[in-house]
Design an enzyme around this catalytic site. Structure first.
Site, PDB file in Angstrom:
ATOM      1  N   GLU A 135      56.578   6.439 -19.051  1.00 32.98           N
ATOM      2  CA  GLU A 135      57.749   5.682 -19.484  1.00 32.98           C
ATOM      3  C   GLU A 135      59.032   6.493 -19.556  1.00 32.98           C
ATOM      4  OE1 GLU A 135      55.029   6.539 -21.189  1.00 32.98           O
ATOM      5  OE2 GLU A 135      55.419   6.881 -23.303  1.00 32.98           O
TER       6      GLU A 135
ATOM      7  N   TYR B 222      45.272   3.137 -27.563  1.00 35.32           N
ATOM      8  CA  TYR B 222      45.794   1.924 -26.930  1.00 35.32           C
ATOM      9  C   TYR B 222      45.092   0.701 -27.506  1.00 35.32           C
ATOM     10  CZ  TYR B 222      47.624   4.937 -23.176  1.00 35.32           C
ATOM     11  OH  TYR B 222      48.289   5.895 -22.460  1.00 35.32           O
TER      12      TYR B 222
ATOM     13  N   ASP C 170      46.223  16.558 -25.070  1.00 39.73           N
ATOM     14  CA  ASP C 170      45.643  16.066 -23.806  1.00 39.73           C
ATOM     15  C   ASP C 170      44.127  15.853 -23.931  1.00 39.73           C
ATOM     16  OD1 ASP C 170      47.997  15.924 -22.415  1.00 39.73           O
ATOM     17  OD2 ASP C 170      47.743  17.813 -21.336  1.00 39.73           O
TER      18      ASP C 170
ATOM     19  N   HIS D  59      53.754  -2.572 -19.106  1.00 37.55           N
ATOM     20  CA  HIS D  59      53.416  -1.564 -20.118  1.00 37.55           C
ATOM     21  C   HIS D  59      54.542  -0.525 -20.255  1.00 37.55           C
ATOM     22  CE1 HIS D  59      50.659   1.030 -22.454  1.00 37.55           C
ATOM     23  NE2 HIS D  59      51.356   1.999 -21.883  1.00 37.55           N
ATOM     24  N   GLU D  60      54.903   0.092 -19.146  1.00 39.71           N
ATOM     25  CA  GLU D  60      55.920   1.162 -19.219  1.00 39.71           C
ATOM     26  C   GLU D  60      57.258   0.626 -19.712  1.00 39.71           C
ATOM     27  OE1 GLU D  60      54.499   3.809 -19.217  1.00 39.71           O
ATOM     28  OE2 GLU D  60      52.727   3.280 -18.057  1.00 39.71           O
TER      29      GLU D  60
ATOM     30  N   GLU E 185      51.298   3.859 -28.230  1.00 48.42           N
ATOM     31  CA  GLU E 185      50.503   3.150 -27.215  1.00 48.42           C
ATOM     32  C   GLU E 185      49.917   1.820 -27.700  1.00 48.42           C
ATOM     33  OE1 GLU E 185      50.779   3.875 -24.238  1.00 48.42           O
ATOM     34  OE2 GLU E 185      51.523   5.925 -24.293  1.00 48.42           O
TER      35      GLU E 185
ATOM     36  N   HIS F 264      57.486   0.373 -23.409  1.00 49.79           N
ATOM     37  CA  HIS F 264      57.791   1.643 -24.068  1.00 49.79           C
ATOM     38  C   HIS F 264      59.293   1.813 -24.310  1.00 49.79           C
ATOM     39  CE1 HIS F 264      54.068   3.847 -24.540  1.00 49.79           C
ATOM     40  NE2 HIS F 264      53.719   3.703 -23.279  1.00 49.79           N
TER      41      HIS F 264
HETATM   42  N1  BES Z   1      52.645   7.367 -21.871  1.00 50.14           N
HETATM   43  C1  BES Z   1      51.520   6.979 -21.124  1.00 50.14           C
HETATM   44  C2  BES Z   1      50.992   8.050 -20.225  1.00 50.14           C
HETATM   45  C3  BES Z   1      50.651   9.340 -20.933  1.00 50.14           C
HETATM   46  C4  BES Z   1      50.024   9.340 -22.157  1.00 50.14           C
HETATM   47  C5  BES Z   1      50.966  10.532 -20.354  1.00 50.14           C
HETATM   48  C6  BES Z   1      49.726  10.538 -22.793  1.00 50.14           C
HETATM   49  C7  BES Z   1      50.667  11.726 -20.983  1.00 50.14           C
HETATM   50  C8  BES Z   1      50.038  11.736 -22.203  1.00 50.14           C
HETATM   51  C9  BES Z   1      51.803   5.720 -20.287  1.00 50.14           C
HETATM   52  O1  BES Z   1      52.644   4.820 -20.899  1.00 50.14           O
HETATM   53  C10 BES Z   1      50.516   4.990 -20.092  1.00 50.14           C
HETATM   54  O2  BES Z   1      49.988   4.545 -21.060  1.00 50.14           O
HETATM   55  N2  BES Z   1      50.048   4.866 -18.876  1.00 50.14           N
HETATM   56  C11 BES Z   1      48.853   4.124 -18.570  1.00 50.14           C
HETATM   57  C12 BES Z   1      49.245   2.765 -18.078  1.00 50.14           C
HETATM   58  C13 BES Z   1      48.373   1.660 -18.513  1.00 50.14           C
HETATM   59  C14 BES Z   1      47.933   1.635 -19.911  1.00 50.14           C
HETATM   60  C15 BES Z   1      48.949   0.319 -18.107  1.00 50.14           C
HETATM   61  C16 BES Z   1      48.083   4.889 -17.512  1.00 50.14           C
HETATM   62  O3  BES Z   1      48.547   5.945 -17.082  1.00 50.14           O
HETATM   63  O4  BES Z   1      47.010   4.474 -17.146  1.00 50.14           O
HETATM   64 ZN    ZN Z   2      51.762   3.857 -22.525  1.00 48.50          ZN
END
Ligand code: BES
Ligand code: ZN
Length: 666
Positions: free
Chosen positions: A319, A432, A424, A343-344, A366, A347
């Site tokens: 995002e 989520y 991580d 989703h993004e 999330e 955010h």
């Molecule tokens: N912010 C996240 C991606 C992220 C989280 C990167 C933690 C690094 C550390 C992003 O908004 C996300 O949730 N992406 C999901 C999309 C999905 C839930 C629709 C993904 O990457 O799968």
């Molecule tokens: Zn997200």
């Protein structure tokens, strides 16, 4: 009392409070009250323990107000080189003559503070947080005084935020490419900063590159739009006027072209991919924006654009403000994966305007975003069935994640303990989906009409700020205090269970209208499992799934996967052939099918899996595929990783390496 003594008392108290809270002896409210009292009493001196355990910065003495990055993108050396300037403000009074910043694998040449060369040193590396950079001032500034510092630096080969692609690694093979991914704690590997979501600053980007540049700010009108003819470096400028945490700092540069996908939206991607990307996104982007605005309040960032990256992008989407970064796997030719954009975009309110104060409260980013994303889906489709459809898929993801960690694992809680840990490593569907389910539960408890009044209030109250789970609780309860009826309902919430109990939350009664057909088909296939060789009335045919959406196929596959016994190999293979699941462009479908085939020990699927592992770098697919392949053929998994490790982003490379090592030990 000496500073050290205070620090000792404070740190042991924080441990004491956390332990007690975990043991359930104190409610969150009580322990929070205590810690506030405690910091109030002590904080007139130096340290009140920071909320974020994943930063080494002394952000309780200083706050970054503005950051200006002036960087040259050096493709030939695969590094960024230049100056980063921070304007910091003292938030304690005459107490600190040292600014401590997060820094990881950055090569620092020199530092100026208040216009003069400053003394500085880097501390010994502390994994996974890096080497704290300590800048000495020659005085202790008074409360609210501002200090400007400039750091001359370059990134190194070990930088975890950046991926550099050679021309051979890009789709048209003409130009190199680079992009960043800073969430959760990788911004510190680009430049020293207060790398915590509890600090927000405005940003300037002055970037020089021979190729078009994109950043998480609004671009200057003068920015060039195509590669320079002679390879010389051109200046690209961006400004982010809304204060953002460092993890939302983002840049990318490569052979990038753009096209309009809505009145305030542009898609950027490689010239050969532009047409497909435009088609995939132009129908929904503005609809999603309007739906988001109707739930919360007007979009705050000016433009909402999407950069579709090369396939090694490790996430579905990120995002980054103004420019969402997205995986090319959402360009599936069927508009079935645009939920990633919903989703993004969500955010833009939850996460980017209102941020979790630390990664221990990641569900506030999330869970809220997943909640808004699904409300947007309902609005756009005109029925709540759609969010339950998505929530059912989400429940399965939650189940998988809980099984992966184990039901008692710390990371299956909503609020987690990340002291000394790498955020991580905690990443999964749990924040989520458990987060979504918590908000969904509250919404059902008080009714959607009431909850809808709270949404804009919450996002207005915390706009531009960061909060933790206790702030969320207080905001909710305070908002409804004047309303006795709603307050009585809210009194039913067992906060400590929701926040700290590991494992599953209570399962809601989702509307199964859209998944029923998929469940029925899965049951038919289960018949083969019970009686693999016996006669069967069920003759699989491509008509079984005719007219289905790709996500219905996903639900079907997940139901088959969730079955207690595995499908016999012959039938698994047949499924792939009749439903054409082996080579579909929709990776959500094929990657799940591969799991079924691998579980049935179908060796012939390995070729498809290995091929995908060389084409897709999105961790959501890569990690489970390696897990499946490891069980089927460990040697092949290692060999495949060896071959592709330079294709993966450093974050993905690191995670898969950990997964491979972990399973070897078992
Ligand atoms: N912010 C996240 C991606 C992220 C989280 C990167 C933690 C690094 C550390 C992003 O908004 C996300 O949730 N992406 C999901 C999309 C999905 C839930 C629709 C993904 O990457 O799968
Ligand atoms: Zn997200």
């Amino acid at each position: 009392m000496s500073k050290n003594k205070i620090r000792h008392i404070l740190s042991s108290t924080v441990t004491f409070l956390t332990t007690y809270r975990r043991l359930g002896r104190l409610s969150t409210q009580e322990s929070r009250g205590l810690s506030i009292l405690f910091t109030r009493n002590m904080a007139t001196t130096t340290i009140n323990s920071p909320r974020d355990p994943n930063t080494l910065s002394n952000y309780n003495n200083w706050r970054t107000l503005h950051t200006s990055t002036t960087l040259d993108i050096l493709f030939d050396q695969q590094k960024l080189k230049g100056t980063v300037a921070h304007d910091l403000q003292a938030i304690t009074d005459g107490e600190s003559d040292e600014i401590i910043l997060d820094s990881s694998h950055v090569l620092i040449h020199s530092i100026m503070a208040e216009g003069k060369a400053a003394k500085w040193e880097t501390a010994k590396r502390l994994e996974p947080y890096g080497s704290a950079l300590k800048i000495k001032l020659d005085r202790k500034p008074k409360l609210n005084e501002k200090i400007g510092i400039q750091i001359e630096l370059e990134t190194t080969e070990s930088c975890t935020a950046l991926q550099w692609l050679t021309p051979a690694q890009t789709s048209n093979k003409k130009h190199p490419y680079m992009f960043s991914q800073c969430q959760a704690i990788h911004a510190r590997s680009i430049f020293p900063c207060q790398d915590t979501p509890d600090v927000k600053a405005t940003f300037d980007f002055n970037l020089k590159s021979p190729l078009p540049v994109i950043a998480s700010g609004l671009g200057a009108k003068e920015n060039p739009t195509s590669p320079s003819a002679d390879g010389s470096h051109q200046l690209y400028q961006f400004h982010q006027r809304v204060p953002i945490p460092a993890y939302l700092y983002a840049i990318a540069s490569g052979d990038i072209s753009t096209a309009s996908i809505g009145p305030r939206s542009t898609v950027a991607t490689g010239p050969d991919e532009l047409k497909d990307c435009t088609w995939e996104l132009e129908e929904s982007t503005e609809k999603f924006l309007k739906a988001g605005e109707s739930l919360v309040y007007p979009y705050a960032w000016g433009e909402y654009n999407v950069l579709v990256l090369p396939p090694s992008f490790p996430y579905g989407g990120m995002e980054n403000p103004v420019y969402t970064f997205a995986t090319p796997t959402i360009i599936s030719g069927d508009r079935e994966n645009v939920d990633v954009i919903a989703h993004e975009l969500s955010h833009s309110w939850s996460g980017n305007l209102v941020s979790n104060a630390s990664w221990e409260h990641f569900w506030l980013n999330e869970g809220w975003t997943t909640y808004l994303e699904r409300r947007i889906q309902s609005i756009v489709h005109g029925s709540d069935q759609w969010r339950d459809f998505s929530a059912i898929i989400g429940w399965q993801a939650l189940t998988d994640s809980i099984k992966n960690f184990g039901e008692e694992h710390e990371f299956t809680k909503l609020v987690i303990d990340l002291k000394g840990k790498d955020p991580d490593d905690a990443f999964s569907s749990i924040p989520y989906e458990k987060g979504f389910n918590f908000l969904y539960y509250i919404e059902k408890l008080i009714g959607q009409q009431e909850f809808d009044k709270f949404i804009p209030h919450y996002f207005e109250t915390w706009r531009g700020k960061s909060l933790d789970s206790y702030d969320f609780k207080t905001t909710l309860l305070d908002f409804f205090k004047p309303d006795g009826k709603v307050s009585a309902k809210l009194a039913e919430i067992d906060w400590d269970t929701w926040f700290y109990k590991p494992g599953f939350p209570p399962k809601p009664d989702f509307d199964t209208t859209l998944v029923d057909v998929a469940y029925r088909l899965a049951e038919k296939w289960e018949g083969f499992t019970r009686n693999p060789d016996g006669p069967s009335d069920f003759k699989p045919s491509k008509l079984d799934i005719e007219g289905w959406t790709a996500n219905q196929v996903v639900v079907f596959l997940e139901k088959v996967m969730a079955s207690k016994t595995t499908l016999p190999m012959r039938h698994a293979n047949h499924m792939g052939d009749v439903y054409k699941l082996k080579d579909t462009r929709n990776v959500e479908v094929s990657a799940r099918y591969y799991q079924i085939a691998m579980a049935s020990r179908d060796q012939s699927i390995k070729e498809f899996v290995v091929k995908m592992l060389g084409q897709v770098g999105r961790m959501k697919f890569v990690r489970p595929l390696y897990r499946g392949l490891m069980k089927l053929d460990y040697e092949r998994a290692v060999e495949t990783f060896e071959k592709n490790k330079d294709f993966y982003h450093p974050i993905c490379r690191g995670m898969v390496a950990k997964d491979l090592m972990g399973s070897k030990k078992e």
